[in-house]
Design a protein around this motif. Structure first.
Motif, PDB file in Angstrom:
ATOM      1  N   ARG A   1       1.055  -0.938   0.010  1.00 46.50           N
ATOM      2  CA  ARG A   1       0.042  -0.431   0.346  1.00 46.50           C
ATOM      3  C   ARG A   1       0.872   1.391   0.375  1.00 46.50           C
ATOM      4  NH1 ARG A   1       0.833   2.437   4.697  1.00 46.50           N
ATOM      5  NH2 ARG A   1       1.428   0.925   6.475  1.00 46.50           N
ATOM      6  N   GLU A   2       0.319   2.129  -0.228  1.00 41.88           N
ATOM      7  CA  GLU A   2       1.196   3.504  -0.407  1.00 41.88           C
ATOM      8  C   GLU A   2       1.641   3.986   1.202  1.00 41.88           C
ATOM      9  OE1 GLU A   2       0.002   7.357  -1.700  1.00 41.88           O
ATOM     10  OE2 GLU A   2      -1.563   6.321  -3.750  1.00 41.88           O
ATOM     11  N   ALA A   3       2.754   4.104   1.597  1.00 42.82           N
ATOM     12  CA  ALA A   3       2.968   4.686   2.843  1.00 42.82           C
ATOM     13  C   ALA A   3       1.865   5.886   3.611  1.00 42.82           C
ATOM     14  CB  ALA A   3       4.350   5.181   2.894  1.00 42.82           C
ATOM     15  N   LYS A   4       2.329   6.303   4.937  1.00 41.65           N
ATOM     16  CA  LYS A   4       1.205   7.177   5.593  1.00 41.65           C
ATOM     17  C   LYS A   4       1.612   7.819   6.344  1.00 41.65           C
ATOM     18  CE  LYS A   4      -0.601   3.926   7.339  1.00 41.65           C
ATOM     19  NZ  LYS A   4      -1.861   3.059   7.781  1.00 41.65           N
ATOM     20  N   GLU A   5       1.912   8.809   6.382  1.00 40.93           N
ATOM     21  CA  GLU A   5       2.582   9.805   7.411  1.00 40.93           C
ATOM     22  C   GLU A   5       3.208   9.489   8.511  1.00 40.93           C
ATOM     23  OE1 GLU A   5       1.614  13.743   7.549  1.00 40.93           O
ATOM     24  OE2 GLU A   5       3.227  15.018   8.597  1.00 40.93           O
ATOM     25  N   GLY A   6       2.125   8.089   9.228  1.00 38.90           N
ATOM     26  CA  GLY A   6       1.794   7.958  10.207  1.00 38.90           C
ATOM     27  C   GLY A   6       2.950   6.574  10.045  1.00 38.90           C
TER      28      GLY A   6
ATOM     29  N   ILE B   1       9.632   3.596   8.295  1.00 40.64           N
ATOM     30  CA  ILE B   1      10.317   3.608   7.297  1.00 40.64           C
ATOM     31  C   ILE B   1      12.047   4.111   7.610  1.00 40.64           C
ATOM     32  CG2 ILE B   1      10.696   5.641   5.034  1.00 40.64           C
ATOM     33  CD1 ILE B   1       8.134   5.222   4.935  1.00 40.64           C
ATOM     34  N   LEU B   2      11.763   5.191   8.685  1.00 39.42           N
ATOM     35  CA  LEU B   2      13.095   5.543   8.958  1.00 39.42           C
ATOM     36  C   LEU B   2      14.262   4.194   9.956  1.00 39.42           C
ATOM     37  CD1 LEU B   2      15.542   7.749   9.395  1.00 39.42           C
ATOM     38  CD2 LEU B   2      14.438   8.693  11.695  1.00 39.42           C
ATOM     39  N   ARG B   3      13.698   3.198  10.850  1.00 35.15           N
ATOM     40  CA  ARG B   3      14.213   2.085  10.680  1.00 35.15           C
ATOM     41  C   ARG B   3      14.581   1.593   9.954  1.00 35.15           C
ATOM     42  NH1 ARG B   3      12.155  -2.128  12.297  1.00 35.15           N
ATOM     43  NH2 ARG B   3       9.959  -1.655  11.781  1.00 35.15           N
TER      44      ARG B   3
ATOM     45  N   ALA C   1      12.331  15.625   8.600  1.00 36.91           N
ATOM     46  CA  ALA C   1      13.018  15.593   7.040  1.00 36.91           C
ATOM     47  C   ALA C   1      11.841  14.651   5.957  1.00 36.91           C
ATOM     48  CB  ALA C   1      14.058  15.279   7.297  1.00 36.91           C
ATOM     49  N   LEU C   2      11.989  13.539   6.889  1.00 32.23           N
ATOM     50  CA  LEU C   2      11.467  12.385   6.196  1.00 32.23           C
ATOM     51  C   LEU C   2      10.053  12.640   5.746  1.00 32.23           C
ATOM     52  CD1 LEU C   2      12.135   8.514   7.474  1.00 32.23           C
ATOM     53  CD2 LEU C   2      12.298   9.754   5.335  1.00 32.23           C
ATOM     54  N   ARG C   3       8.822  13.426   7.162  1.00 33.64           N
ATOM     55  CA  ARG C   3       7.816  13.917   7.185  1.00 33.64           C
ATOM     56  C   ARG C   3       7.390  14.741   6.223  1.00 33.64           C
ATOM     57  NH1 ARG C   3       6.607  13.083  13.648  1.00 33.64           N
ATOM     58  NH2 ARG C   3       4.930  11.157  12.580  1.00 33.64           N
ATOM     59  N   ALA C   4       8.119  15.979   6.517  1.00 32.53           N
ATOM     60  CA  ALA C   4       8.735  16.614   5.444  1.00 32.53           C
ATOM     61  C   ALA C   4       8.294  16.755   4.024  1.00 32.53           C
ATOM     62  CB  ALA C   4       9.570  18.027   5.523  1.00 32.53           C
ATOM     63  N   ASP C   5       9.530  15.821   3.294  1.00 34.51           N
ATOM     64  CA  ASP C   5       9.872  15.650   2.346  1.00 34.51           C
ATOM     65  C   ASP C   5       8.830  14.664   1.671  1.00 34.51           C
ATOM     66  OD1 ASP C   5      11.986  17.063   2.344  1.00 34.51           O
ATOM     67  OD2 ASP C   5      13.192  15.856   2.547  1.00 34.51           O
ATOM     68  N   GLY C   6       8.164  13.757   2.157  1.00 31.31           N
ATOM     69  CA  GLY C   6       7.355  13.171   1.717  1.00 31.31           C
ATOM     70  C   GLY C   6       5.053  13.161   1.652  1.00 31.31           C
TER      71      GLY C   6
ATOM     72  N   GLU D   1       3.031  19.775   0.106  1.00 28.21           N
ATOM     73  CA  GLU D   1       1.683  19.523  -0.658  1.00 28.21           C
ATOM     74  C   GLU D   1       2.355  19.423  -2.354  1.00 28.21           C
ATOM     75  OE1 GLU D   1       0.029  23.724  -2.179  1.00 28.21           O
ATOM     76  OE2 GLU D   1       0.485  23.645   0.057  1.00 28.21           O
ATOM     77  N   ASN D   2       4.153  18.901  -2.209  1.00 30.48           N
ATOM     78  CA  ASN D   2       4.708  18.624  -3.452  1.00 30.48           C
ATOM     79  C   ASN D   2       5.851  17.888  -2.619  1.00 30.48           C
ATOM     80  OD1 ASN D   2       3.521  20.094  -5.900  1.00 30.48           O
ATOM     81  ND2 ASN D   2       4.231  22.488  -4.131  1.00 30.48           N
ATOM     82  N   PRO D   3       5.327  17.074  -2.747  1.00 31.68           N
ATOM     83  CA  PRO D   3       6.202  15.692  -2.113  1.00 31.68           C
ATOM     84  C   PRO D   3       7.860  15.609  -2.345  1.00 31.68           C
ATOM     85  CG  PRO D   3       3.749  14.506  -2.797  1.00 31.68           C
ATOM     86  CD  PRO D   3       4.303  15.680  -2.272  1.00 31.68           C
ATOM     87  N   PHE D   4       8.367  15.053  -2.525  1.00 35.86           N
ATOM     88  CA  PHE D   4       9.961  14.801  -2.380  1.00 35.86           C
ATOM     89  C   PHE D   4       9.918  13.654  -3.570  1.00 35.86           C
ATOM     90  CE2 PHE D   4      12.487  18.827  -1.329  1.00 35.86           C
ATOM     91  CZ  PHE D   4      12.103  19.582  -2.409  1.00 35.86           C
ATOM     92  N   TYR D   5       9.349  13.091  -2.584  1.00 41.57           N
ATOM     93  CA  TYR D   5       9.859  11.340  -2.423  1.00 41.57           C
ATOM     94  C   TYR D   5       7.578  10.521  -2.491  1.00 41.57           C
ATOM     95  CZ  TYR D   5       9.066  10.664   2.741  1.00 41.57           C
ATOM     96  OH  TYR D   5       8.552  10.439   3.689  1.00 41.57           O
ATOM     97  N   HIS D   6       7.549   9.904  -3.226  1.00 41.60           N
ATOM     98  CA  HIS D   6       6.635   8.917  -2.921  1.00 41.60           C
ATOM     99  C   HIS D   6       6.875   7.646  -2.278  1.00 41.60           C
ATOM    100  CE1 HIS D   6       3.341  11.913  -4.616  1.00 41.60           C
ATOM    101  NE2 HIS D   6       4.446  11.901  -5.440  1.00 41.60           N
TER     102      HIS D   6
END
Lengths: 135, 135
Positions: free
Chosen positions: B7-12, B17-19, B37-42, B45-50
């Motif tokens: 499934r698509e990753a959620k903010e939670g 993911i970091l682990r 940074a993972l939260r902000a980037d993914g 509004e315009n995510p750097f990664y999916h």
């Protein structure tokens, strides 16, 4: 001396961008891009790419085609944009016969990750994608 | 048999993911990522990664850690997402010692562009970026 301006691409630049992509494609393995796709991919709501354009105005009587150091100026601009966006690094892909580009990137402080760490780039194309997805 | 859901990753998911990023980093050269940074980037509004997440629920009595074919299922999902978005190709970066991953990508129809065409990956890091930008 010629004047050089580096700016963000506008939607109206797509015809020129496509022309340059095709010049490259003649010597390389790019291709298949259309102006409509370039427009849709770069200037929609969530763009797939961003693009910088170098505009050169030669000084009167100056030879056309003289090197203007555009490569390093464009890469410097990319570094500025990346820093503004909070990026900690950026990467470029280059073909191994393009020694001039590789030397420039190294002179500007880049590291060849393929040489230094063994990174390889793998590409999945349409046929493989459709086969996996069963479409 | 274990059940597997991609499934698509959620903010939670960022802590997990970091682990996993850090587990990889111990053997490789990643690092420096923080959960913020993972939260902000993914998830801005315009995510750097999916990101896709594979959830595995082992069947009762089944050995943990048994291969579930997750690699090929995740790549198949990437192909589906890419086709849905209108992509004509996608690329993966892999280290040359990771023979298992390379063999999998080839078996799924990918081409090693570094081997076949000589593509090298160049990385500019913070210090080089700041030096170019004069910051």
């Amino acid at each position: 001396m010629a004047s050089l301006r580096i700016r963000e691409a506008k939607e109206g630049d797509c015809a020129d961008i496509l022309r340059l992509v095709r010049v490259r494609a003649a010597g390389g393995k790019l291709g298949g891009q259309s102006r409509a796709a370039l427009r849709a991919d770069g200037f929609g709501e969530n763009p797939f790419y961003h693009c910088l354009v170098a505009e050169i105005l030669p000084a009167p009587g100056e030879l056309q085609g003289k090197s203007q150091g555009i490569g390093s100026k464009i890469i410097t601009k990319v570094a500025e944009v990346a820093l503004d966006k909070g990026c900690s690094q950026f990467r470029l892909a280059v073909l191994d016969w393009n020694k001039r580009a590789m030397d420039l990137y190294k002179a500007l402080g880049a590291q060849d990750l393929t040489e230094a760490e063994g990174w390889h780039s793998f590409r999945f194309e349409g046929e493989a994608m459709r086969e996996m997805a069963g479409r």
